[in-house]
Structures are given as structure tokens and as C-alpha cells.
Design a protein around this motif. Sequence first.
Motif, PDB file in Angstrom:
ATOM      1  N   THR A 225       0.823  -1.193   0.000  1.00  0.00           N
ATOM      2  CA  THR A 225       0.000   0.000   0.000  1.00  0.00           C
ATOM      3  C   THR A 225       0.864   1.252   0.000  1.00  0.00           C
ATOM      4  O   THR A 225       0.581   2.232  -0.688  1.00  0.00           O
ATOM      5  CB  THR A 225      -0.949   0.012   1.220  1.00  0.00           C
ATOM      6  OG1 THR A 225      -1.767  -1.169   1.181  1.00  0.00           O
ATOM      7  CG2 THR A 225      -1.835   1.237   1.229  1.00  0.00           C
ATOM      8  N   GLU A 226       1.946   1.213   0.779  1.00  0.00           N
ATOM      9  CA  GLU A 226       2.877   2.343   0.808  1.00  0.00           C
ATOM     10  C   GLU A 226       3.498   2.562  -0.562  1.00  0.00           C
ATOM     11  O   GLU A 226       3.635   3.695  -1.031  1.00  0.00           O
ATOM     12  CB  GLU A 226       3.977   2.070   1.848  1.00  0.00           C
ATOM     13  CG  GLU A 226       4.935   3.225   2.060  1.00  0.00           C
ATOM     14  CD  GLU A 226       4.270   4.441   2.685  1.00  0.00           C
ATOM     15  OE1 GLU A 226       4.735   5.565   2.422  1.00  0.00           O
ATOM     16  OE2 GLU A 226       3.283   4.259   3.426  1.00  0.00           O
ATOM     17  N   SER A 229       0.880   3.953  -3.111  1.00  0.00           N
ATOM     18  CA  SER A 229       0.412   5.312  -2.861  1.00  0.00           C
ATOM     19  C   SER A 229       1.383   6.365  -3.372  1.00  0.00           C
ATOM     20  O   SER A 229       1.061   7.553  -3.368  1.00  0.00           O
ATOM     21  CB  SER A 229       0.189   5.529  -1.360  1.00  0.00           C
ATOM     22  OG  SER A 229       1.428   5.455  -0.665  1.00  0.00           O
ATOM     23  N   TRP A 263      -5.268   0.346  -4.496  1.00  0.00           N
ATOM     24  CA  TRP A 263      -5.971   1.627  -4.657  1.00  0.00           C
ATOM     25  C   TRP A 263      -7.261   1.665  -3.860  1.00  0.00           C
ATOM     26  O   TRP A 263      -7.614   2.711  -3.304  1.00  0.00           O
ATOM     27  CB  TRP A 263      -6.250   1.874  -6.142  1.00  0.00           C
ATOM     28  CG  TRP A 263      -5.024   2.211  -6.932  1.00  0.00           C
ATOM     29  CD1 TRP A 263      -3.873   2.768  -6.466  1.00  0.00           C
ATOM     30  CD2 TRP A 263      -4.824   2.008  -8.337  1.00  0.00           C
ATOM     31  NE1 TRP A 263      -2.963   2.930  -7.493  1.00  0.00           N
ATOM     32  CE2 TRP A 263      -3.522   2.473  -8.653  1.00  0.00           C
ATOM     33  CE3 TRP A 263      -5.609   1.483  -9.367  1.00  0.00           C
ATOM     34  CZ2 TRP A 263      -2.997   2.428  -9.936  1.00  0.00           C
ATOM     35  CZ3 TRP A 263      -5.095   1.436 -10.645  1.00  0.00           C
ATOM     36  CH2 TRP A 263      -3.804   1.905 -10.930  1.00  0.00           C
ATOM     37  N   LEU A 266      -6.397   2.341  -0.183  1.00  0.00           N
ATOM     38  CA  LEU A 266      -6.095   3.763   0.000  1.00  0.00           C
ATOM     39  C   LEU A 266      -7.373   4.591  -0.060  1.00  0.00           C
ATOM     40  O   LEU A 266      -7.536   5.566   0.696  1.00  0.00           O
ATOM     41  CB  LEU A 266      -5.112   4.221  -1.085  1.00  0.00           C
ATOM     42  CG  LEU A 266      -3.724   3.555  -1.045  1.00  0.00           C
ATOM     43  CD1 LEU A 266      -2.954   3.833  -2.333  1.00  0.00           C
ATOM     44  CD2 LEU A 266      -2.929   4.044   0.160  1.00  0.00           C
ATOM     45  N   ASN A 267      -8.262   4.206  -0.944  1.00  0.00           N
ATOM     46  CA  ASN A 267      -9.558   4.878  -1.060  1.00  0.00           C
ATOM     47  C   ASN A 267     -10.340   4.795   0.245  1.00  0.00           C
ATOM     48  O   ASN A 267     -10.958   5.770   0.689  1.00  0.00           O
ATOM     49  CB  ASN A 267     -10.364   4.211  -2.183  1.00  0.00           C
ATOM     50  CG  ASN A 267     -11.068   5.208  -3.076  1.00  0.00           C
ATOM     51  OD1 ASN A 267     -10.412   5.951  -3.794  1.00  0.00           O
ATOM     52  ND2 ASN A 267     -12.384   5.239  -3.033  1.00  0.00           N
ATOM     53  N   GLU A 269      -9.202   4.425   3.265  1.00  0.00           N
ATOM     54  CA  GLU A 269      -8.609   5.283   4.297  1.00  0.00           C
ATOM     55  C   GLU A 269      -9.088   6.726   4.140  1.00  0.00           C
ATOM     56  O   GLU A 269      -9.404   7.402   5.124  1.00  0.00           O
ATOM     57  CB  GLU A 269      -7.082   5.216   4.211  1.00  0.00           C
ATOM     58  CG  GLU A 269      -6.491   3.862   4.609  1.00  0.00           C
ATOM     59  CD  GLU A 269      -4.994   3.797   4.398  1.00  0.00           C
ATOM     60  OE1 GLU A 269      -4.391   4.846   4.066  1.00  0.00           O
ATOM     61  OE2 GLU A 269      -4.413   2.708   4.564  1.00  0.00           O
ATOM     62  N   ASN A 270      -9.131   7.188   2.888  1.00  0.00           N
ATOM     63  CA  ASN A 270      -9.620   8.551   2.647  1.00  0.00           C
ATOM     64  C   ASN A 270     -11.095   8.702   2.983  1.00  0.00           C
ATOM     65  O   ASN A 270     -11.523   9.731   3.515  1.00  0.00           O
ATOM     66  CB  ASN A 270      -9.378   8.944   1.182  1.00  0.00           C
ATOM     67  CG  ASN A 270      -7.968   9.449   0.936  1.00  0.00           C
ATOM     68  OD1 ASN A 270      -7.052   9.109   1.679  1.00  0.00           O
ATOM     69  ND2 ASN A 270      -7.784  10.246  -0.098  1.00  0.00           N
ATOM     70  N   ASN A 282      -4.297  10.232   1.761  1.00  0.00           N
ATOM     71  CA  ASN A 282      -3.693   9.772   0.512  1.00  0.00           C
ATOM     72  C   ASN A 282      -4.061  10.644  -0.679  1.00  0.00           C
ATOM     73  O   ASN A 282      -5.191  11.103  -0.792  1.00  0.00           O
ATOM     74  CB  ASN A 282      -4.133   8.325   0.218  1.00  0.00           C
ATOM     75  CG  ASN A 282      -3.833   7.392   1.370  1.00  0.00           C
ATOM     76  OD1 ASN A 282      -2.705   7.291   1.828  1.00  0.00           O
ATOM     77  ND2 ASN A 282      -4.857   6.714   1.862  1.00  0.00           N
ATOM     78  N   THR A 285      -5.398   7.237  -5.029  1.00  0.00           N
ATOM     79  CA  THR A 285      -6.439   6.295  -4.626  1.00  0.00           C
ATOM     80  C   THR A 285      -7.088   5.755  -5.898  1.00  0.00           C
ATOM     81  O   THR A 285      -6.682   6.118  -7.008  1.00  0.00           O
ATOM     82  CB  THR A 285      -7.531   6.987  -3.780  1.00  0.00           C
ATOM     83  OG1 THR A 285      -8.210   7.940  -4.617  1.00  0.00           O
ATOM     84  CG2 THR A 285      -6.947   7.702  -2.576  1.00  0.00           C
TER      85      THR A 285
END
Length: 440
Positions: A225-226, A229, A263, A266-267, A269-270, A282, A285
Motif C-alpha cells: 500500500t505504501e 500510494s 488503490w 487507499l480509497n 482510508e480517505n 492519501n 487512490t
Amino acid sequence: MNKFMEMLENVLLPIADKLNNNRYLTALRNGFMVALPLIIFGSIFVVIANLPFLDKLIGEDAYATYQSTLGPASAATLSIMGLFVIIGIGYKLVEYYKGESIYGGVVAIASFLILTPQTIDYVTSGGATEAVGGVIPTSVLGAQGMFLGIFTAFISAELYRYFTEKNLTIKMPAGVPDAVARSFSALIPITLTLSIFLVVRILFSYTSFETVQNFIYTLIQAPLTELGSGLPATIIAVLLIQLFWFFGLHGQIIVNSVFDPIWYALNDENLAAFQAGTELPNVVTKQFIDTFIVGIGGSGMTLAVIIGIFLIGKSRQLKELGKLGAPAGIFNVNEPIIFGLPIIMNPLVLIPWLVAPVVVAIVTYFAMSTGMVPRPAGVIVPWTTPALLSGFIATGGKIAGAVMQLVNIGIVFLIWWPFLKIMDKQYYENENRDSESKAS
């Protein structure tokens, strides 16, 4: 140029063909497609529940009641989208093997739930933390648990298929209803598969990780993920999408099959930060790619190409292509341009086709990372949503999102301009030459 084209074709085509036909990537892609209507439904209500300035219009208490009333729409879909993806993957993979696909979905979700800890930490009014059993935290059912869910769906479907093909099934006598016979036939394969996952859960309880979720997140999901991103990985993904399309392969499907789990995480998390009213963590995403690159006319951002055709086109071929491609291009369907311009295997468009989306990705990334443009809010915008409207929705109802898309259209237009001029001139001269030869 010809040697370069030949080298790319010899290297990329075999790789792309294998990826495109890989049963696991196909099942992964189709699994997301199963979940997509539910994800979009939840995303729409996230936007509706967080309309800008509504709290100022109706008051804080009424706004809180309003959000609470609409909350179940996203909580029952978007927040637990991992469940739907897992079912879809298991279903589609067993379907690929011509098996009882419904049991592929069932065994996948059951295997995942066996591995999922059913406790949460509850903070009492006195500040003490107590473990509450019999509860599954929704966080592990969403994007956070996606990686484990994907692996679990693949493995459980393969185990179910293996036990079925070994004829470890109960055969019912003739005359038994078909639904009953199929149910008993799946009993032993499902029992053996779920038993294996139960053993895995027990073994992990004796390790320092305690759960498979912790193991997957620590060693695999967090590092990936890191990586996903960051801007370098995003540029590579965008370049690969364009290259595959250039050789006639659906680059988005191939690349998204690998990057979508990253993605989407990350989405998620946002989305959580957006709903909580905190800073979005992020830039890159799912919606960064889908809305600010692909969502501007389709892969390659060809809406700007269509605009260029209308502005500079003199040849009949380009003018007719613009008329055919514009209605579909508004809704991000660009096959008329890809196959009509053409883009596939056309060396005249290779440079703008590769360069424009990369430049847009870099500009958008820096605009969002510096705060000039809001970051994607985590809501999933339907891919057919027209540009400007999609940018507005994706950033949580901010005009700056639409302005960013407008800037991106301008960037693509400027990069394509000289190449379109050359192409249009070539087509125009050929048409005039053909007309003269017919007249003589």
C-alpha cells in the motif's frame, strides 16, 4: 522507430497476453465487477450524506440526524465491500473450472470469516478497555481486509475444486431433488476446505501475529500500500495501461487487476477520514486514477483529443470520427477513438498517447499533495460520469476537483495538438489525392 516498435511488441505482447488470460487475475477483476453496483450505491449516499454547507443550512443537530439516517446505505455496502468481492472471486474462479460456482462463493466467504477474529476492544465510560466477543469489526470486512480476502478466496476455491475433482463427494440416489443432491455433493469438499482454514487460524493464534489479518497486513499489505500510494508506482501503472492499449490489449483491465486492491485500500482510508472530518491521508487512490485520468474520456484521456479534432480537423476522416466519438467520449467510452483514429499500433500517436497521462498524473499529484486541489474523498464515482461533474463528486463536492479536470483536459490537448495537426494534414492530403485521381 520500427525497431523500437518491434522490440516493444516482442517483449510486452507475450507478457500482456498471459496476464490477460490468467484465471486468477480474471477472477479478481470479475469479483470486483460483482461488487461494483453495491460500491457505487454506497458511494452515492456518502456524497449525499456529506453535502457541503448543509450543516450550516439545517443546523448541527438536524445534520447529525440526517447523516445517521443515511448512514446504513454506505455501512451495509461500501464499508463491507470486501465481503462482496470475496464472494465474487470465489464464485468466478469455480465457475472458470465449470464447477458449482455458488459454492465457490459460499466457501470463500466462510473461509474468510473463520480466519477473522470475532472480538473488538470496547472502551467503557470509565476509560477501561474490554474485549467484547461475538462481534466482527467492520474494518476487516472492507478494504482493510481485502488482501487476506483475495488470497482466501483463491485458496478456498482451489481447495474446493481439488476435493471435488477427487470425487470426495456424497452421491445421492436417483429421484432425490437436484438441489438436495448438489448440496450433499458439496458437503465433504466444503467441510475439508473449511477445516483447513480452521487449522490455519489455530496455528496463527500461537504466533506473535496472533491472527492471519495481522500477518498479512504487517508483511504484505502495508508495504504494498505504501508503494502503491507513491508517484513512481502510479507513473509505472499509467504507462503500462497506455502501452498495453497501444498493442490492442485492454490495459486498464490488466493493470487494475494488480493495483485495484491497493488503490481501494487507499480509497477506504480517505473515505474514513472524510466521514470523520479529518485530513485525507492519501493522494493516490482508486478515484485519483479513475476520475482524474481515465475519467476524462476513457483510457488516454481522449476527450481532449475529440475537442482537438473539432477545433483543427480539416480532413473528412477526422471530422466524422469526432462526430462518432464525441457522444460516447462524454461518458468515458473511447473505443471509437482507439480503433478509429487509430491509436492501436499507430506510431504517429505513440508519444502523446504515452506522455499525456503521465504528465497529468504528475501535475494532479503535486496539485493535491500541496493542497491546491482537495484529495479524493474516497467515494466511488460511476465510471461513466462526465468529466467536471465526476471531479466535483470525487473531491467531496468541491469545485476545485472539476477545475483540476479542466486543467488536465487542457494539458492533454496541448500535448496532442501538434500530432493531431500532422495526422489531419496527412489524411487531408490523401483525401485530396484520392479525389483528384477519381476526377481524372
